[in-house]
Design a protein around this motif. Structure first.
Motif, mmCIF file in Angstrom:
data_model
loop_
_atom_site.group_PDB
_atom_site.id
_atom_site.type_symbol
_atom_site.label_atom_id
_atom_site.label_comp_id
_atom_site.label_asym_id
_atom_site.label_seq_id
_atom_site.Cartn_x
_atom_site.Cartn_y
_atom_site.Cartn_z
ATOM 1 N N GLU A 63 4.272 9.529 4.090
ATOM 2 C CA GLU A 63 3.467 10.596 3.503
ATOM 3 C C GLU A 63 2.703 10.066 2.295
ATOM 4 N N ALA A 64 1.439 10.485 2.156
ATOM 5 C CA ALA A 64 0.582 10.028 1.052
ATOM 6 C C ALA A 64 0.710 10.966 -0.143
ATOM 7 N N PHE A 65 0.606 10.391 -1.346
ATOM 8 C CA PHE A 65 0.708 11.158 -2.584
ATOM 9 C C PHE A 65 -0.404 10.753 -3.528
ATOM 10 N N PRO A 66 -0.930 11.699 -4.315
ATOM 11 C CA PRO A 66 -2.035 11.368 -5.218
ATOM 12 C C PRO A 66 -1.633 10.448 -6.378
ATOM 13 N N THR A 67 -0.363 10.467 -6.775
ATOM 14 C CA THR A 67 0.075 9.622 -7.892
ATOM 15 C C THR A 67 1.404 8.954 -7.562
ATOM 16 N N GLU A 68 1.672 7.878 -8.284
ATOM 17 C CA GLU A 68 2.953 7.176 -8.140
ATOM 18 C C GLU A 68 4.117 8.075 -8.555
ATOM 19 N N ASP B 247 -7.400 6.280 1.477
ATOM 20 C CA ASP B 247 -6.660 5.208 2.133
ATOM 21 C C ASP B 247 -5.779 4.426 1.172
ATOM 22 N N ASP B 248 -6.185 4.366 -0.106
ATOM 23 C CA ASP B 248 -5.415 3.590 -1.076
ATOM 24 C C ASP B 248 -4.373 4.429 -1.818
#
Length: 84
Positions: free
Chosen positions: A18-23, A8-9
């Motif tokens: 869309e979500a990504f594992p890193t900035e 979620d974070d």
């Protein structure tokens, strides 16, 4: 858009969600997919991430080449010892 399960974070793209594992991956995505709608800070983040990605790829290619050369000469020397 890829179907992923992310915490979620996880950083999310402000344009498509869309979500990504890193900035860094989020910055690359935004620069490649939404470049026209980015502000100057987001474009700078994309350019930095793009440059870092290029550096990482260049480093990987050099290490892969070194491994291939070492394997080649290892097999060559092994063949020279065994064939004699």
């Amino acid at each position: 858009m890829t179907d992923t399960t992310a915490p979620d974070d996880a950083p999310r793209c402000s344009h498509c969600g869309e979500a990504f594992p890193t900035e860094r991956l989020r910055a690359l995505h935004r620069g490649l997919e939404h470049y026209d709608s980015l502000d100057d800070d987001e474009r700078d983040a994309f350019e930095d991430a793009y440059r870092d990605e290029g550096d990482d790829l260049r480093s990987f290619r050099l290490r892969a080449l070194a491994v291939l050369v070492a394997l080649y000469f290892g097999f060559l020397m092994t063949y020279a010892v065994v064939a004699v």
